[in-house]
Design a protein around this motif. Structure first.
Motif, PDB file in Angstrom:
ATOM      1  N   VAL A   2       0.830  -1.172   0.025  1.00 41.14           N
ATOM      2  CA  VAL A   2      -0.267   0.015  -0.105  1.00 41.14           C
ATOM      3  C   VAL A   2       0.890   1.113   0.065  1.00 41.14           C
ATOM      4  O   VAL A   2       1.741   1.132   0.773  1.00 41.14           O
ATOM      5  CB  VAL A   2      -1.156   0.001   1.272  1.00 41.14           C
ATOM      6  CG1 VAL A   2      -1.753   1.250   1.306  1.00 41.14           C
ATOM      7  CG2 VAL A   2      -1.940  -1.299   1.190  1.00 41.14           C
ATOM      8  N   ALA A  24      -4.437   6.747  -1.307  1.00 40.05           N
ATOM      9  CA  ALA A  24      -3.965   5.279  -1.226  1.00 40.05           C
ATOM     10  C   ALA A  24      -3.906   4.438  -2.576  1.00 40.05           C
ATOM     11  O   ALA A  24      -4.804   4.652  -3.353  1.00 40.05           O
ATOM     12  CB  ALA A  24      -4.877   4.381  -0.131  1.00 40.05           C
ATOM     13  N   PHE A  29      -8.830  -0.387  -0.605  1.00 37.26           N
ATOM     14  CA  PHE A  29      -8.683   0.627   0.541  1.00 37.26           C
ATOM     15  C   PHE A  29      -9.700   0.656   1.510  1.00 37.26           C
ATOM     16  O   PHE A  29      -9.536   0.828   2.711  1.00 37.26           O
ATOM     17  CB  PHE A  29      -8.633   1.843  -0.275  1.00 37.26           C
ATOM     18  CG  PHE A  29      -8.916   3.077   0.699  1.00 37.26           C
ATOM     19  CD1 PHE A  29      -9.961   3.816   0.547  1.00 37.26           C
ATOM     20  CD2 PHE A  29      -7.613   3.618   1.147  1.00 37.26           C
ATOM     21  CE1 PHE A  29     -10.129   5.081   1.542  1.00 37.26           C
ATOM     22  CE2 PHE A  29      -7.678   4.634   1.928  1.00 37.26           C
ATOM     23  CZ  PHE A  29      -8.763   5.353   2.237  1.00 37.26           C
ATOM     24  N   TYR A  32      -9.317  -1.046   4.941  1.00 41.17           N
ATOM     25  CA  TYR A  32      -8.210  -0.772   6.022  1.00 41.17           C
ATOM     26  C   TYR A  32      -8.937   0.101   6.998  1.00 41.17           C
ATOM     27  O   TYR A  32      -9.866   1.313   6.543  1.00 41.17           O
ATOM     28  CB  TYR A  32      -7.216   0.285   5.359  1.00 41.17           C
ATOM     29  CG  TYR A  32      -6.733  -0.509   4.055  1.00 41.17           C
ATOM     30  CD1 TYR A  32      -6.131   0.121   3.011  1.00 41.17           C
ATOM     31  CD2 TYR A  32      -6.482  -1.951   3.904  1.00 41.17           C
ATOM     32  CE1 TYR A  32      -5.651  -0.202   2.048  1.00 41.17           C
ATOM     33  CE2 TYR A  32      -5.806  -2.339   2.738  1.00 41.17           C
ATOM     34  CZ  TYR A  32      -5.490  -1.687   2.065  1.00 41.17           C
ATOM     35  OH  TYR A  32      -4.800  -2.155   0.887  1.00 41.17           O
ATOM     36  N   ASN A  74     -14.160   5.967   0.106  1.00 41.35           N
ATOM     37  CA  ASN A  74     -13.672   4.881  -0.570  1.00 41.35           C
ATOM     38  C   ASN A  74     -13.568   4.742  -2.123  1.00 41.35           C
ATOM     39  O   ASN A  74     -12.856   3.833  -2.700  1.00 41.35           O
ATOM     40  CB  ASN A  74     -14.278   3.678   0.153  1.00 41.35           C
ATOM     41  CG  ASN A  74     -13.962   3.514   1.623  1.00 41.35           C
ATOM     42  OD1 ASN A  74     -13.003   3.798   2.076  1.00 41.35           O
ATOM     43  ND2 ASN A  74     -14.986   2.749   2.302  1.00 41.35           N
ATOM     44  N   ASN A  77     -10.407   6.296  -2.835  1.00 44.72           N
ATOM     45  CA  ASN A  77      -9.112   5.661  -2.300  1.00 44.72           C
ATOM     46  C   ASN A  77      -8.589   6.836  -1.246  1.00 44.72           C
ATOM     47  O   ASN A  77      -7.288   6.929  -1.405  1.00 44.72           O
ATOM     48  CB  ASN A  77      -8.265   5.220  -2.936  1.00 44.72           C
ATOM     49  CG  ASN A  77      -8.572   3.535  -3.322  1.00 44.72           C
ATOM     50  OD1 ASN A  77      -9.733   3.100  -3.326  1.00 44.72           O
ATOM     51  ND2 ASN A  77      -7.580   2.911  -4.157  1.00 44.72           N
ATOM     52  N   ALA A  98      -2.234   3.227   7.595  1.00 46.62           N
ATOM     53  CA  ALA A  98      -3.089   2.389   7.195  1.00 46.62           C
ATOM     54  C   ALA A  98      -2.921   1.004   8.357  1.00 46.62           C
ATOM     55  O   ALA A  98      -1.834   0.579   8.596  1.00 46.62           O
ATOM     56  CB  ALA A  98      -3.022   1.742   5.889  1.00 46.62           C
TER      57      ALA A  98
END
Length: 119
Positions: A2, A24, A29, A32, A74, A77, A98
């Motif tokens: 990541v 990210a 993603f 996490y 999300n 990301n 993360a």
């Protein structure tokens, strides 16, 4: 693997606002937990806040609660740190991290972004 990349830091006057972003890599993603930390010059790194996988739960350090808000998108990301009512003591390098296993250990870290609050 990541990769986390923070952005949005800068110089702001006391009482002002900034929004930090942490982008990210990877397709998981949303699995996490994400967190923000900060480290001021000459001091140890400290926890700022944390957000659950879907963003439904957030936790903050007492020093920032009520002024800072963590959120995430999300689909993009990306996790955000909205910082309001900034104080000179908020000056630090801010890092996102993360937590892949929800065990409060942070497996990946960004490179950090500097936030400076002038009085």
């Amino acid at each position: 693997q990541v990769q986390l990349v923070e952005s949005g830091g800068g110089l702001v006057q006391a009482g002002g606002s900034l929004r930090l972003s942490c982008a990210a890599s990877g397709r998981t993603f949303s699995s996490y937990y994400m967190a923000w930390f900060r480290q001021a010059a000459g001091r140890e790194r400290e926890f700022v806040g944390r957000i659950s996988r879907r963003g439904g739960e957030t936790y903050y350090a007492a020093s920032v609660k009520g002024r800072f808000t963590i959120s995430r998108d999300n689909a993009k990301n990306t996790v955000y740190l909205q910082m309001n009512s900034l104080k000179p003591e908020d000056t630090a390098v801010y890092y996102c991290a993360a937590d892949l296993l929800e065990d409060y250990t942070y497996d990946y870290w960004g490179q950090g972004t500097q936030v400076t609050v002038s009085s």
